[in-house]
Each structure stands twice: as structure tokens, then as C-alpha cells.
Scaffold this motif. Structure first.
Motif, PDB file in Angstrom:
ATOM      1  N   ALA A 266      11.391  39.097  -8.228  1.00 56.79           N
ATOM      2  CA  ALA A 266      12.258  40.171  -8.723  1.00 56.79           C
ATOM      3  C   ALA A 266      13.500  39.603  -9.410  1.00 56.79           C
ATOM      4  O   ALA A 266      13.956  40.129 -10.449  1.00 56.79           O
ATOM      5  CB  ALA A 266      12.659  41.081  -7.565  1.00 56.79           C
ATOM      6  N   PHE A 267      14.039  38.517  -8.864  1.00 62.86           N
ATOM      7  CA  PHE A 267      15.219  37.894  -9.477  1.00 62.86           C
ATOM      8  C   PHE A 267      14.884  37.328 -10.861  1.00 62.86           C
ATOM      9  O   PHE A 267      15.641  37.506 -11.828  1.00 62.86           O
ATOM     10  CB  PHE A 267      15.738  36.789  -8.562  1.00 62.86           C
ATOM     11  N   VAL A 268      13.736  36.654 -10.971  1.00 64.96           N
ATOM     12  CA  VAL A 268      13.321  36.099 -12.265  1.00 64.96           C
ATOM     13  C   VAL A 268      13.081  37.226 -13.267  1.00 64.96           C
ATOM     14  O   VAL A 268      13.498  37.152 -14.444  1.00 64.96           O
ATOM     15  CB  VAL A 268      12.057  35.240 -12.102  1.00 64.96           C
ATOM     16  N   LEU A 269      12.395  38.293 -12.815  1.00 64.91           N
ATOM     17  CA  LEU A 269      12.117  39.412 -13.711  1.00 64.91           C
ATOM     18  C   LEU A 269      13.414  40.055 -14.196  1.00 64.91           C
ATOM     19  O   LEU A 269      13.564  40.366 -15.398  1.00 64.91           O
ATOM     20  CB  LEU A 269      11.253  40.445 -12.980  1.00 64.91           C
ATOM     21  N   ALA A 270      14.367  40.243 -13.288  1.00 62.79           N
ATOM     22  CA  ALA A 270      15.649  40.835 -13.686  1.00 62.79           C
ATOM     23  C   ALA A 270      16.375  39.939 -14.680  1.00 62.79           C
ATOM     24  O   ALA A 270      16.990  40.427 -15.652  1.00 62.79           O
ATOM     25  CB  ALA A 270      16.509  41.072 -12.449  1.00 62.79           C
ATOM     26  N   THR A 271      16.307  38.627 -14.466  1.00 66.38           N
ATOM     27  CA  THR A 271      16.958  37.690 -15.394  1.00 66.38           C
ATOM     28  C   THR A 271      16.325  37.764 -16.777  1.00 66.38           C
ATOM     29  O   THR A 271      17.026  37.791 -17.806  1.00 66.38           O
ATOM     30  CB  THR A 271      16.863  36.262 -14.833  1.00 66.38           C
ATOM     31  N   PHE A 272      14.998  37.809 -16.819  1.00 61.70           N
ATOM     32  CA  PHE A 272      14.312  37.871 -18.113  1.00 61.70           C
ATOM     33  C   PHE A 272      14.592  39.192 -18.829  1.00 61.70           C
ATOM     34  O   PHE A 272      14.769  39.227 -20.053  1.00 61.70           O
ATOM     35  CB  PHE A 272      12.805  37.683 -17.907  1.00 61.70           C
ATOM     36  N   VAL A 273      14.611  40.281 -18.080  1.00 60.49           N
ATOM     37  CA  VAL A 273      14.880  41.582 -18.711  1.00 60.49           C
ATOM     38  C   VAL A 273      16.302  41.623 -19.260  1.00 60.49           C
ATOM     39  O   VAL A 273      16.559  42.125 -20.370  1.00 60.49           O
ATOM     40  CB  VAL A 273      14.644  42.714 -17.694  1.00 60.49           C
ATOM     41  N   ARG A 274      17.229  41.064 -18.505  1.00 65.60           N
ATOM     42  CA  ARG A 274      18.625  41.072 -18.945  1.00 65.60           C
ATOM     43  C   ARG A 274      18.830  40.200 -20.180  1.00 65.60           C
ATOM     44  O   ARG A 274      19.651  40.518 -21.046  1.00 65.60           O
ATOM     45  CB  ARG A 274      19.514  40.589 -17.796  1.00 65.60           C
ATOM     46  N   HIS A 275      18.081  39.106 -20.265  1.00 60.89           N
ATOM     47  CA  HIS A 275      18.208  38.190 -21.408  1.00 60.89           C
ATOM     48  C   HIS A 275      16.950  38.265 -22.267  1.00 60.89           C
ATOM     49  O   HIS A 275      16.405  37.251 -22.704  1.00 60.89           O
ATOM     50  CB  HIS A 275      18.438  36.749 -20.919  1.00 60.89           C
ATOM     51  N   HIS A 276      16.512  39.487 -22.492  1.00 60.89           N
ATOM     52  CA  HIS A 276      15.238  39.716 -23.170  1.00 60.89           C
ATOM     53  C   HIS A 276      15.221  39.163 -24.595  1.00 60.89           C
ATOM     54  O   HIS A 276      14.176  38.701 -25.073  1.00 60.89           O
ATOM     55  CB  HIS A 276      14.952  41.222 -23.185  1.00 60.89           C
ATOM     56  N   GLU A 277      16.351  39.184 -25.270  1.00 59.90           N
ATOM     57  CA  GLU A 277      16.401  38.798 -26.679  1.00 59.90           C
ATOM     58  C   GLU A 277      16.858  37.361 -26.883  1.00 59.90           C
ATOM     59  O   GLU A 277      17.098  36.950 -28.022  1.00 59.90           O
ATOM     60  CB  GLU A 277      17.345  39.742 -27.434  1.00 59.90           C
ATOM     61  N   ALA A 283      10.662  32.418 -26.622  1.00 56.44           N
ATOM     62  CA  ALA A 283       9.765  31.273 -26.793  1.00 56.44           C
ATOM     63  C   ALA A 283       8.705  31.200 -25.700  1.00 56.44           C
ATOM     64  O   ALA A 283       7.623  30.641 -25.903  1.00 56.44           O
ATOM     65  CB  ALA A 283      10.584  29.980 -26.810  1.00 56.44           C
ATOM     66  N   SER A 284       9.002  31.748 -24.542  1.00 59.26           N
ATOM     67  CA  SER A 284       8.033  31.689 -23.434  1.00 59.26           C
ATOM     68  C   SER A 284       6.950  32.745 -23.559  1.00 59.26           C
ATOM     69  O   SER A 284       6.022  32.771 -22.743  1.00 59.26           O
ATOM     70  CB  SER A 284       8.761  31.854 -22.103  1.00 59.26           C
ATOM     71  N   GLY A 285       7.036  33.600 -24.576  1.00 58.01           N
ATOM     72  CA  GLY A 285       6.048  34.673 -24.714  1.00 58.01           C
ATOM     73  C   GLY A 285       6.378  35.790 -23.756  1.00 58.01           C
ATOM     74  O   GLY A 285       5.869  35.823 -22.630  1.00 58.01           O
ATOM     75  N   ARG A 286       7.251  36.677 -24.204  1.00 62.81           N
ATOM     76  CA  ARG A 286       7.781  37.678 -23.284  1.00 62.81           C
ATOM     77  C   ARG A 286       6.691  38.541 -22.661  1.00 62.81           C
ATOM     78  O   ARG A 286       6.703  38.813 -21.460  1.00 62.81           O
ATOM     79  CB  ARG A 286       8.787  38.562 -24.035  1.00 62.81           C
ATOM     80  N   GLU A 287       5.741  38.963 -23.464  1.00 60.97           N
ATOM     81  CA  GLU A 287       4.723  39.874 -22.953  1.00 60.97           C
ATOM     82  C   GLU A 287       3.888  39.214 -21.846  1.00 60.97           C
ATOM     83  O   GLU A 287       3.691  39.776 -20.758  1.00 60.97           O
ATOM     84  CB  GLU A 287       3.812  40.335 -24.097  1.00 60.97           C
ATOM     85  N   PRO A 507      12.903  26.417 -14.318  1.00 61.14           N
ATOM     86  CA  PRO A 507      13.703  25.719 -15.346  1.00 61.14           C
ATOM     87  C   PRO A 507      14.321  26.679 -16.362  1.00 61.14           C
ATOM     88  O   PRO A 507      15.466  26.483 -16.799  1.00 61.14           O
ATOM     89  CB  PRO A 507      12.683  24.789 -16.011  1.00 61.14           C
ATOM     90  N   LYS A 508      13.592  27.737 -16.732  1.00 66.95           N
ATOM     91  CA  LYS A 508      14.121  28.688 -17.715  1.00 66.95           C
ATOM     92  C   LYS A 508      15.296  29.463 -17.140  1.00 66.95           C
ATOM     93  O   LYS A 508      16.326  29.667 -17.806  1.00 66.95           O
ATOM     94  CB  LYS A 508      13.012  29.650 -18.151  1.00 66.95           C
ATOM     95  N   VAL A 509      15.154  29.919 -15.873  1.00 62.45           N
ATOM     96  CA  VAL A 509      16.255  30.651 -15.241  1.00 62.45           C
ATOM     97  C   VAL A 509      17.472  29.745 -15.089  1.00 62.45           C
ATOM     98  O   VAL A 509      18.627  30.181 -15.264  1.00 62.45           O
ATOM     99  CB  VAL A 509      15.797  31.212 -13.879  1.00 62.45           C
ATOM    100  N   TYR A 510      17.224  28.488 -14.788  1.00 65.96           N
ATOM    101  CA  TYR A 510      18.325  27.528 -14.651  1.00 65.96           C
ATOM    102  C   TYR A 510      19.116  27.417 -15.952  1.00 65.96           C
ATOM    103  O   TYR A 510      20.355  27.461 -15.959  1.00 65.96           O
ATOM    104  CB  TYR A 510      17.751  26.173 -14.248  1.00 65.96           C
TER     105      TYR A 510
END
Length: 524
Positions: A266-277, A283-287, A507-510
Motif C-alpha cells: 500500500a505504501f509503494v502504491l501510494a507513492t507511485f500514485v502520488r508521483h504518477h507523472e 519509465a517503470s511502465g505505470r500500467e 530502489p524506485k521508492v528510495y
């Protein structure tokens, strides 16, 4: 009286007894004039004593004296005859004296009077006769007590018209104060049946009803029904307790891992959604990243279904989602790895990009691969509806007290592996592509992490097999083996979900959170 009379006898006052002289010579070990030597030797023969009898010897003074043990019976017999004659005389001659009816006396009539006498004998004990003319038995009972050469007989009771024992005076060895049992066979205890001894109808051996048997009657043991077990004393059957779910000690570790995994996802998902753009997320392929996170979350969530109490709903959800999360995860990883590999291989031959590398194509491929798992699980549910059952054979142990019925879904080890078979096939295929793509340049930044993730996942599942099937053969399966299987499966799934979460997303969240300067678009 007899002792006083006998010890007063001498050669002068007992001349009428023809054998008294022989007794005198033998008792005093002397020789009378014109007599025979003791022991029957003629006078003057070898062994003849030199001393002559003086006639002044006295019995009991000059020689040892002990009354013969049967003398009292002789005295009592004479007294019985006298009492009988006296009774008969009183009946036949009422006027006293000797009358014609007693001269001579009638023997049969005398016998009748003798049988009716009752008096105290010479030893002070009653003398009488029963209807058969026998004197009542009177016996002193002795017990030999002691040992090692120091024992002696001790009077412990009498038999006088019945047994009279002094139990406190009796001894039964140094280690026991109670008499030994005087029976052929003791009664059998609870749960034991009698096994008659051949040829001895009153004797038997006691055999304990073994296993799951109870004693139906004195001679028969019968097995309890499959859902029952015998009571501790094996006198009847009782219901076998049912284990309905994994206990807290068994479920604690899997639930803790699953909870931490869901929180991290959930933490990773929230981080990705917040920094979606941001560039890293793009580069990681959002979908596919979101699909992969959804698959990882499903893998963690299955732990809660595996430790829940089985029921129709829980069993249906287990069939659907046991392999669904892993299939979705490895389908997404396989699609990513295959895309990287095809792009790299196509670049060696042509500048034209390969087909089906767009985000939409990637999603279609991923959902198609994982959809096969969903279709198979749904078909299984329709063909064979799920249900929970109580398995008493699984929980049957050598000791009936440890037996338990196990409430479980209608899924054995084979069905569990069948749910995971397709997901494991996707994992192996993804590993093959990860090996092929190991030479991809560093610019394809996800190739190597995916490879490491797949290698680690293979190690996890290789360790899973021996533990899972070893627990199935555990002698304590009902208490330990079944829950070890469940714990092994859920922990292995949580670890396999944690590997891509840690190697691909950590690594991406870091970078996103701690080094945002590296997550900025490059200026041209």
C-alpha cells in the motif's frame, strides 16, 4: 491330673502293667535284675549298661518327661464313654444302682447316649458329637514367620466350628501387610476383556482393548466409529474433538508477514500514485507496475484465507485466489521480461521496434495470461462446488487421546499444487527469459532486478517442496504437520511476493522519496 498320676508311678505301685519294667529300663537307661537290656539286647550283651536300676528312680525327676500330644484325646474318649454310661444308667435305672436293663448294657442304646454327651474335656475345650458321630473339628492354625534360619511357627488362629484368624498376628513378607490373593484370575480392569484359558473355565487372561477399541462386554472389544474415539478407560466411545483453524502460534508468523507485506504494498502504491507523472514511475511502465502491485497484494491477502476457519465461502475464495495472485504477478513480470528481451534482440537486427510493446498490448498480454488461471478456477468451482469437511482420518494418531478431527476444505495436497501449477509455470518461463536477458545493457534498468527476483523466487519454492511434503508425512500431523504445511505455503507465497516488491520497487521508492533531484526530467 494325668501328669501327676503318671509321674507318681514306680516299680512298687505299678506291678499290674507287664510292660512297665521295659519302659523303666529304657527311660532310665539301667538294667533290672533278671531283665532285658534296653533296646532289647540280652543282659551281658555288647552295649548293655553297667548301671543297675535301684527302683528309687522317679519319672520326671531322673529322666525327662513330656506328655504325649494325643493323651488328651484318650482321656476325652474315656470321659465320653463314662458320661454316656452315666446318662444311660439314669434313663434305664431311675431308682439308682445297676438294674437288669444295664446287665449287660445295650450297645446301640449306649452309642445313642454317647453321641448326645456334651462336656468340657481334659484341655478345657468342649467335647460333643455331630449327627454323624464325629467330633467337631478343632485345629490350631500356625504360620511360619521369619526366615534365614531364624523363623518359627506362630499360632495365628483356630478352627472351631468355623475359621477364627488373628489377622494382626499374621505376616506376609517384609514388603506387604495384606494376604496374597487366592484366586486363579483377578477381575479385569476397565477397558480390559477376558480371554479364557483353554481347558480351565474359571481362569482367564486380561487383555487391554487396543487402538480405537472399547470393551463392549466382558469378552469382546469393538472398534469405535470413524468419528469417535474411546474414553480413557475404554468403556465406551465419545466424539473426537474438531480443530477448526490454525491456532495463534501457527498463524502468527504468516499473518505478521502478510500484514507487513500489505502495508508495504500500500505504501509503494501510494507513492507511485502520488508521483504518477515523474520520470521513474513512467519509465517503470505505470500500467504494468500497478498490475504487478495488485498481484503482489493478492498474494499477501491469500494468507488470511488460508488460516481462516474453513467454510463454503472460504473454500471457494481459496480456489479462486490461491493461484490468482501469483499468476497475475508472474504474468506481469513475464510480459515485462519478454518485452525487454524482444526489444534488445530486435535492436540487434533492425531499428524497427517489435510489435506488441505498447502499454495497452502489455496489459492485454498480462490479463490474457492470468485470465487462464481465473477461467480454470471458475470452471473447477462450477464442476465441483467447494465444501468444508471434517477429516477424522487425517487427525487419527496412534494415541486416541491425541486424535482430532480436522475441519478443512475439500482440497488435498494435490489440489493445492494444482492451483499453483500454472503460476509456477509462468514463474519458470519468466526465469528463462530473465536468463536470456542477462546481457541487456544497463539502460534497460529493470532487466537485472527482474533476473535477481526470479532467481531468488526459484530458491524459495525449491525449499518449499521438501518442507511441505515432509510435514504431510509427520507422525503428529494433526497437531503439527497440517499447520506446518499451511504455514510453509503462506510464508513461501509471502516471500515470493516480497522479492519483487523489494528488488523492483524499493530502489524506485528510495529515489522518489530521498533523492527527488534524480527524479526530474532531463533538460534538452
Amino acid at each position: 491330673g494325668f501328669d501327676e498320676y503318671f509321674t507318681s508311678r514306680s516299680l512298687e505301685n505299678n506291678r499290674r502293667n507287664l510292660w512297665f519294667h521295659e519302659f523303666w529300663e529304657d527311660d532310665f537307661n539301667c538294667r533290672l535284675p533278671h531283665g532285658t537290656a534296653p533296646h532289647g539286647d540280652p543282659a551281658g550283651a555288647p552295649g548293655t549298661p553297667v548301671r543297675k536300676c535301684t527302683g528309687r528312680e522317679r519319672i520326671g525327676r531322673d529322666s525327662p518327661y513330656e506328655q504325649e500330644g494325643k493323651v488328651q484325646f484318650v482321656i476325652d474318649a474315656v470321659l465320653a464313654m463314662a458320661h454316656g454310661l452315666h446318662s444311660m444308667l439314669g434313663e434305664a435305672c431311675p431308682g439308682g444302682g445297676l438294674c437288669a436293663h444295664m446287665d449287660p448294657p445295650d450297645g446301640r442304646r449306649l452309642l445313642t447316649h454317647i453321641r448326645r454327651v456334651a462336656f468340657n474335656g481334659s484341655a478345657g475345650t468342649p467335647v460333643s458329637f455331630n449327627e454323624n458321630g464325629d467330633a467337631p473339628g478343632r485345629y490350631d492354625i500356625f504360620q511360619f514367620q521369619g526366615g534365614n534360619g531364624t523363623g518359627a511357627y506362630r499360632a495365628v488362629g483356630q478352627w472351631v466350628q468355623g475359621l477364627h484368624l488373628q489377622e494382626d498376628a499374621m505376616a506376609w513378607g517384609s514388603n506387604s501387610s495384606s494376604p496374597p490373593p487366592s484366586v486363579c484370575s483377578l477381575p479385569c480392569g476397565p477397558g480390559e476383556r477376558k480371554k479364557p484359558v483353554k481347558g480351565v473355565p474359571c481362569c482367564w487372561h486380561c487383555e487391554l482393548c487396543g487402538g480405537y477399541q472399547y470393551r463392549a462386554d466382558l469378552f469382546t472389544c469393538l472398534p469405535c466409529a470413524s468419528h469417535l474415539r474411546p474414553t480413557p478407560n475404554r468403556t465406551r466411545c465419545r466424539h473426537t474433538p474438531v480443530l477448526r483453524s490454525a491456532g495463534p502460534p501457527c498463524a502468527a508468523v504468516p499473518l505478521a508477514l502478510a500484514t507487513l507485506g500489505l502495508m508495504a504494498t500500500a505504501f509503494v502504491l501510494a507513492t507511485f500514485v502520488r508521483h504518477h507523472e515523474t520520470p521513474i514511475v513512467k519509465a517503470s511502465g505505470r500500467e504494468l507496475s500497478y498490475v504487478l502491485l495488485a498481484g503482489i497484494a493478492l498474494v499477501y491477502a491469500i494468507t488470511f484465507l488460508m488460516v481462516a476457519e474453513p467454510g463454503v465461502g472460504v473454500c471457494a475464495l481459496r480456489r479462486l485466489f490461491l493461484g490468482m495472485g501469483m499468476s497475475l504477478t508472474y504474468a506481469a513480470l513475464l510480459t515485462k521480461t519478454n518485452r525487454i528481451y524482444r526489444i534488445f534482440e530486435q535492436g540487434k537486427r533492425s531499428v524497427t521496434p517489435p510489435r506488441f510493446i505498447s502499454p495497452t498490448s502489455q496489459l492485454v498480454i498480462t490479463f490474457t495470461l492470468s485470465g487462464l488461471q481465473l477461467v480454470a478456477a471458475a470452471t473447477w468451482l462450477l464442476v465441483r462446488p467447494p465444501h468444508a469437511l471434517i477429516d477424522y482420518e487425517m487427525g487419527r494418531t496412534p494415541d486416541p487421546e491425541a486424535a482430532r478431527g480436522v475441519l478443512r476444505c475439500d482440497m488435498a495436497e494435490g489440489a493445492t499444487l494444482a492451483c499453483l501449477a500454472y503460476a509456477l509455470l509462468l514463474m519458470l518461463t519468466c526465469t528463462v527469459y530473465a536468463v536470456k536477458a542477462r546481457g541487456v545493457p544497463e539502460t534497460f534498468n529493470e532487466a537485472k532486478p527482474i533476473g535477481f527476483a526470479m532467481y531468488t523466487t526459484c530458491v524459495v519454492w525449491l525449499a518449499f517442496g521438501p518442507i511441505f511434503f515432509g510435514a504431510a508425512q509427520s507422525a503428529e500431523r494433526v497437531r503439527r504437520g497440517l499447520w506446518v504445511q499451511t504455514a510453509t505455503l503462506t510464508v513461501s507465497m509471502s516471500l515470493s511476493a516480497s522479492v519483487p516488491l523489494g528488488l523492483l520497487y524499493a530502489p524506485k521508492v528510495y529515489v522518489i522519496l530521498l533523492h527527488p533531484e534524480r527524479n526530474q526530467p532531463k533538460r534538452r
